[in-house]
Scaffold this motif. Sequence first.
Motif, short mmCIF file in Angstrom:
data_model
loop_
_atom_site.label_atom_id
_atom_site.label_comp_id
_atom_site.label_asym_id
_atom_site.label_seq_id
_atom_site.Cartn_x
_atom_site.Cartn_y
_atom_site.Cartn_z
N ASN A 1 53.86 74.18 85.39
CA ASN A 1 53.26 74.02 84.07
C ASN A 1 51.84 73.50 84.18
O ASN A 1 50.94 73.98 83.48
CB ASN A 1 54.12 73.07 83.22
N TRP B 1 62.61 81.24 74.27
CA TRP B 1 61.17 81.20 74.50
C TRP B 1 60.65 82.49 75.13
O TRP B 1 59.50 82.89 74.90
CB TRP B 1 60.81 80.01 75.38
N SER B 2 61.49 83.17 75.93
CA SER B 2 61.04 84.39 76.60
C SER B 2 60.76 85.52 75.62
O SER B 2 60.12 86.52 76.00
CB SER B 2 62.09 84.84 77.63
N LEU C 1 52.30 82.44 74.74
CA LEU C 1 53.18 82.32 75.90
C LEU C 1 53.26 80.88 76.40
O LEU C 1 54.36 80.36 76.65
CB LEU C 1 52.68 83.23 77.03
N TYR C 2 52.11 80.23 76.53
CA TYR C 2 52.12 78.87 77.08
C TYR C 2 52.75 77.87 76.11
O TYR C 2 53.48 76.96 76.53
CB TYR C 2 50.71 78.41 77.44
N TRP D 1 55.11 78.30 73.79
CA TRP D 1 56.57 78.42 73.76
C TRP D 1 57.18 77.96 75.08
O TRP D 1 58.23 77.31 75.10
CB TRP D 1 56.97 79.86 73.45
N TYR D 2 56.51 78.29 76.17
CA TYR D 2 56.98 77.90 77.50
C TYR D 2 57.00 76.39 77.67
O TYR D 2 57.93 75.82 78.25
CB TYR D 2 56.06 78.55 78.54
N SER D 3 56.01 75.71 77.11
CA SER D 3 55.89 74.26 77.29
C SER D 3 56.78 73.48 76.32
O SER D 3 57.32 72.44 76.69
CB SER D 3 54.43 73.83 77.08
#
Length: 266
Positions: free
Chosen positions: A234, A33-34, A153-154, A156-158
Amino acid sequence: MLEGNGTELRLSEFGFERRFDERGAIEWMQANWSKSFLFSAIYATLVFGGRHYMKHRPKMNLRRPLVLWSLSLALFSIIGAMRTGSYMVHVLSGSGFRQSICDQSFYNGPVSKFWAYAFVLSKAPELGDTVFVVLRKQKLLFLHWYHHITVLLYSWYSYKDMVAGGGWFMTMNYGVHALMYSYYAARAAGLRVPRPLAALITGAQIGQMVMGLAVSGLVYRWMRHGDCPSHLDNCAWAALMYLSYLLLFSNFFYQTYLRPKTTKAE
């Protein structure tokens, strides 16, 4: 068939949806994800480098490629909205509003699991929207590139944590994008689109941000009860993101559709 809170929800599904390996997709996202930061950095470099490159060059037309690009994203969003929307309706009717927010089955449900992964992955190619803005030498709004980067970003992060609220976030976004890209395709094809329709689409985007803030707040409230899986960071990032979008889209709506036009003094 989905089992949720003692209620069986029967949904028709396509073979590719049923065969999709959501566990492998989630594991890949947890490990990678990063990379969304790398994609965002490359995107920003190309966008602002491209603007510098085009500064003293004539703008490109690109009408046909833009029609095909917008139409393909419109069709993708329409199908995604129908599939996740049908799943959302089933969860709402079978398990209620709270479960529709806290339920993680959007990430692994028989119908929605493919479209959840397709949703987060699509945020990378959607960065290509800005290519047309730069090469056609249109005005590049802060809202445009900020929105593209932060959504990537959000999302993929979630997705890697399968956080609560994701079903609402992706269903709303699919729906709004179905309208938005259809509008872009029509405009690029030279069709005259009534101004009130454009205002309605921006209004729908504002409504999405209001609902996104509400969902984020409810996830934060309910996760302390143990049945709404998420994390404090989150919830905080989601709230900040949706609040910033709400302010930016509201300002855009005012500047574009409500602000009185000033006439130049002779």
